[in-house]
Write a protein that holds these residues in place. Structure first.
Motif, mmCIF file in Angstrom:
data_model
loop_
_atom_site.group_PDB
_atom_site.id
_atom_site.type_symbol
_atom_site.label_atom_id
_atom_site.label_comp_id
_atom_site.label_asym_id
_atom_site.label_seq_id
_atom_site.Cartn_x
_atom_site.Cartn_y
_atom_site.Cartn_z
ATOM 1 N N ARG A 7 -0.686 -2.199 -4.283
ATOM 2 C CA ARG A 7 0.234 -1.646 -3.670
ATOM 3 C C ARG A 7 1.080 -0.727 -4.766
ATOM 4 O O ARG A 7 1.761 0.451 -4.329
ATOM 5 C CB ARG A 7 1.330 -2.758 -3.487
ATOM 6 C CG ARG A 7 0.704 -3.405 -1.956
ATOM 7 C CD ARG A 7 1.974 -4.405 -1.608
ATOM 8 N NE ARG A 7 1.325 -5.194 -0.641
ATOM 9 C CZ ARG A 7 1.307 -6.234 -0.828
ATOM 10 N NH1 ARG A 7 1.759 -7.076 -1.784
ATOM 11 N NH2 ARG A 7 0.500 -7.289 -0.077
ATOM 12 N N ASN B 198 1.924 3.278 -4.295
ATOM 13 C CA ASN B 198 3.137 3.564 -4.202
ATOM 14 C C ASN B 198 3.539 4.836 -5.468
ATOM 15 O O ASN B 198 4.183 5.691 -5.200
ATOM 16 C CB ASN B 198 4.104 2.657 -4.593
ATOM 17 C CG ASN B 198 4.311 1.523 -3.440
ATOM 18 O OD1 ASN B 198 4.103 1.937 -2.234
ATOM 19 N ND2 ASN B 198 4.891 0.526 -3.579
ATOM 20 N N GLN B 199 2.857 4.580 -6.449
ATOM 21 C CA GLN B 199 2.946 5.653 -7.354
ATOM 22 C C GLN B 199 2.267 6.967 -6.874
ATOM 23 O O GLN B 199 2.655 8.174 -7.161
ATOM 24 C CB GLN B 199 2.335 5.178 -8.609
ATOM 25 C CG GLN B 199 2.382 6.134 -9.962
ATOM 26 C CD GLN B 199 1.772 5.729 -11.150
ATOM 27 O OE1 GLN B 199 0.980 4.632 -11.189
ATOM 28 N NE2 GLN B 199 1.864 6.307 -12.274
ATOM 29 N N LYS C 183 4.698 8.661 -4.310
ATOM 30 C CA LYS C 183 5.954 9.268 -5.037
ATOM 31 C C LYS C 183 5.614 10.596 -5.780
ATOM 32 O O LYS C 183 6.192 11.363 -5.954
ATOM 33 C CB LYS C 183 6.446 8.113 -5.998
ATOM 34 C CG LYS C 183 6.968 6.749 -5.380
ATOM 35 C CD LYS C 183 7.742 6.145 -6.238
ATOM 36 C CE LYS C 183 8.467 4.736 -5.746
ATOM 37 N NZ LYS C 183 8.761 3.776 -6.365
#
Length: 101
Positions: A53, A57-58, A61
């Motif tokens: 996760r 998410n990184q 982003k």
């Protein structure tokens, strides 16, 4: 490090008092070891999902449209454009980089 344990399976009913207690203790130890292994595997699975996760998410982003496109900001002025078009016919404006003489 591997731990090796053996137990004699009681086959003779006459020897049950001697062999049954080590047999039960062996399987009790095996049961606890299996339970501990399953708990460790559950924890590893949970940690692995958290890491995945975080990586997703990184990536989400850090990836944006600006990484792929270099936008130019252009201000269009309708009155100025209409006067240039009316005077010089449809072609690129003098200030345009595509202006051809």
């Amino acid at each position: 490090m591997a731990m090796v344990q053996i137990v004699i399976v009681p086959v003779s009913f006459a020897e049950k008092d001697v062999l049954l207690i080590p047999f039960v203790e062996f399987y009790k130890i095996i049961t606890f070891a299996c339970e501990e292994t399953v708990n460790v595997m559950k924890e590893l699975r949970k940690e692995h999902k958290e890491v995945l996760r975080a990586i997703n998410n990184q990536k989400a982003k850090t990836t944006s449209l600006l990484d792929f496109v270099n936008p130019s900001i252009i201000r269009l002025n309708e009155a100025k454009h209409m006067s240039i078009t009316a005077d010089e016919a449809p072609m690129s404006a003098l200030s345009s980089p595509n202006y051809a003489e």
